[in-house]
Design a protein around this motif. Structure first.
Motif, PDB file in Angstrom:
ATOM      1  N   GLY A 190      29.131  44.415  36.148  1.00 34.65           N
ATOM      2  CA  GLY A 190      30.326  45.131  36.570  1.00 34.65           C
ATOM      3  C   GLY A 190      31.409  44.245  37.152  1.00 34.65           C
ATOM      4  O   GLY A 190      32.471  44.732  37.521  1.00 34.65           O
ATOM      5  N   ALA A 191      31.161  42.930  37.234  1.00 32.22           N
ATOM      6  CA  ALA A 191      32.151  42.013  37.817  1.00 32.22           C
ATOM      7  C   ALA A 191      33.303  41.767  36.841  1.00 32.22           C
ATOM      8  O   ALA A 191      33.119  41.749  35.629  1.00 32.22           O
ATOM      9  CB  ALA A 191      31.498  40.690  38.177  1.00 32.22           C
ATOM     10  N   ILE A 192      34.468  41.581  37.409  1.00 25.43           N
ATOM     11  CA  ILE A 192      35.663  41.246  36.647  1.00 25.43           C
ATOM     12  C   ILE A 192      36.235  39.969  37.247  1.00 25.43           C
ATOM     13  O   ILE A 192      36.457  39.881  38.449  1.00 25.43           O
ATOM     14  CB  ILE A 192      36.723  42.374  36.728  1.00 25.43           C
ATOM     15  CG1 ILE A 192      36.157  43.705  36.222  1.00 25.43           C
ATOM     16  CG2 ILE A 192      37.985  41.985  35.975  1.00 25.43           C
ATOM     17  CD1 ILE A 192      35.808  43.743  34.760  1.00 25.43           C
ATOM     18  N   ILE A 193      36.443  38.966  36.397  1.00 22.47           N
ATOM     19  CA  ILE A 193      37.049  37.702  36.832  1.00 22.47           C
ATOM     20  C   ILE A 193      38.323  37.502  36.022  1.00 22.47           C
ATOM     21  O   ILE A 193      38.270  37.459  34.788  1.00 22.47           O
ATOM     22  CB  ILE A 193      36.100  36.497  36.618  1.00 22.47           C
ATOM     23  CG1 ILE A 193      34.810  36.669  37.417  1.00 22.47           C
ATOM     24  CG2 ILE A 193      36.788  35.195  37.010  1.00 22.47           C
ATOM     25  CD1 ILE A 193      33.789  35.576  37.157  1.00 22.47           C
ATOM     26  N   SER A 194      39.441  37.409  36.693  1.00 21.57           N
ATOM     27  CA  SER A 194      40.743  37.244  36.036  1.00 21.57           C
ATOM     28  C   SER A 194      40.958  38.286  34.937  1.00 21.57           C
ATOM     29  O   SER A 194      41.465  37.990  33.865  1.00 21.57           O
ATOM     30  CB  SER A 194      40.871  35.832  35.454  1.00 21.57           C
ATOM     31  OG  SER A 194      40.804  34.867  36.468  1.00 21.57           O
ATOM     32  N   GLY A 195      40.525  39.515  35.219  1.00 22.93           N
ATOM     33  CA  GLY A 195      40.696  40.596  34.268  1.00 22.93           C
ATOM     34  C   GLY A 195      39.680  40.614  33.135  1.00 22.93           C
ATOM     35  O   GLY A 195      39.825  41.383  32.191  1.00 22.93           O
ATOM     36  N   ARG A 230      42.692  28.421  36.654  1.00 21.14           N
ATOM     37  CA  ARG A 230      43.939  29.068  36.245  1.00 21.14           C
ATOM     38  C   ARG A 230      44.061  29.214  34.724  1.00 21.14           C
ATOM     39  O   ARG A 230      44.919  29.953  34.247  1.00 21.14           O
ATOM     40  CB  ARG A 230      45.123  28.303  36.823  1.00 21.14           C
ATOM     41  CG  ARG A 230      45.178  28.405  38.344  1.00 21.14           C
ATOM     42  CD  ARG A 230      46.381  27.677  38.905  1.00 21.14           C
ATOM     43  NE  ARG A 230      46.206  26.240  38.812  1.00 21.14           N
ATOM     44  CZ  ARG A 230      46.260  25.404  39.837  1.00 21.14           C
ATOM     45  NH1 ARG A 230      46.512  25.864  41.049  1.00 21.14           N
ATOM     46  NH2 ARG A 230      46.101  24.123  39.676  1.00 21.14           N
ATOM     47  N   ASN A 231      43.207  28.524  33.956  1.00 21.55           N
ATOM     48  CA  ASN A 231      43.231  28.628  32.491  1.00 21.55           C
ATOM     49  C   ASN A 231      42.115  29.510  31.939  1.00 21.55           C
ATOM     50  O   ASN A 231      41.883  29.530  30.734  1.00 21.55           O
ATOM     51  CB  ASN A 231      43.109  27.232  31.852  1.00 21.55           C
ATOM     52  CG  ASN A 231      44.365  26.419  31.998  1.00 21.55           C
ATOM     53  OD1 ASN A 231      45.434  26.941  32.274  1.00 21.55           O
ATOM     54  ND2 ASN A 231      44.246  25.120  31.817  1.00 21.55           N
TER      55      ASN A 231
END
Length: 193
Positions: free
Chosen positions: A85-90, A44-45
């Protein structure tokens, strides 16, 4: 589907190829890379620990150590393949490797990259206390395949046992690294307190 069910499903899917039979004794680089990306997604951080644009992951290895260099190549390739191309938490994922020299140089490298994750390869056992100090200072989540490294201060380890993948979490280390893992992930992990 609630968040806990989603986490269990994602982790199980990542591990499915690993535990199909007793002969699947080793974690492959692609499965480890997938687990790293999944764990990062449940921090979450993560965005606060990043530069706001990129989730930089560093593969740390010991130059001149054949096993360490081999694992570094495999992990960097697997992480790059899966994160393209991956997006993690934007955040777009960026992968780089770094040969460990000393804690000061590692600190400078992690700071310049504003890294969020560090995969520690084999061959660095003697350096774990120094690596741990640096990742805590820089709020970088540490990963390894060596559960002894987790007991010595790194945060997340992966291991095969009982024909299934175990995620081992050193809770004090994750907190010291500024990580806030979703409780659903912690419920399915082996915790080291």
């Amino acid at each position: 589907m609630n968040r806990r069910a989603a986490i269990v499903t994602l982790i199980s899917a990542a591990a499915a190829g690993l535990c199909g039979n007793a002969e699947a004794a080793e974690l492959g680089p692609k499965q480890i890379a997938l687990l790293i990306l999944r764990v990062l997604a449940y921090d979450r951080n993560l965005k606060a620990r990043s530069d706001g644009k990129t989730a930089s992951i560093v593969v740390l290895f010991q130059e001149g150590n054949q096993a360490s260099e081999s694992l570094q190549i495999d992990m960097e390739n697997a992480l790059e393949d899966l994160s393209s191309g991956a997006i993690i938490s934007g955040l777009a994922v960026k992968v780089t490797s770094y040969a460990y020299a000393n804690p000061t140089a590692l600190d400078a490298r992690l700071s310049s990259l504003r890294a969020v994750g560090l995969f520690v390869c084999s061959g660095l056992g003697d350096a774990i206390p120094n690596i741990s100090t640096v990742v805590r200072k820089r709020s970088v989540l540490s990963f390894t395949l060596n559960t002894a490294f987790v007991k010595s201060g790194l945060s997340i380890g992966f291991a095969n046992a009982d024909d299934r993948v175990h995620i081992v979490v050193n809770l004090p280390a994750t907190r010291a690294e500024g990580v806030d893992l979703d409780a659903s992930l912690l419920r399915i992990a082996d915790l080291y307190r």
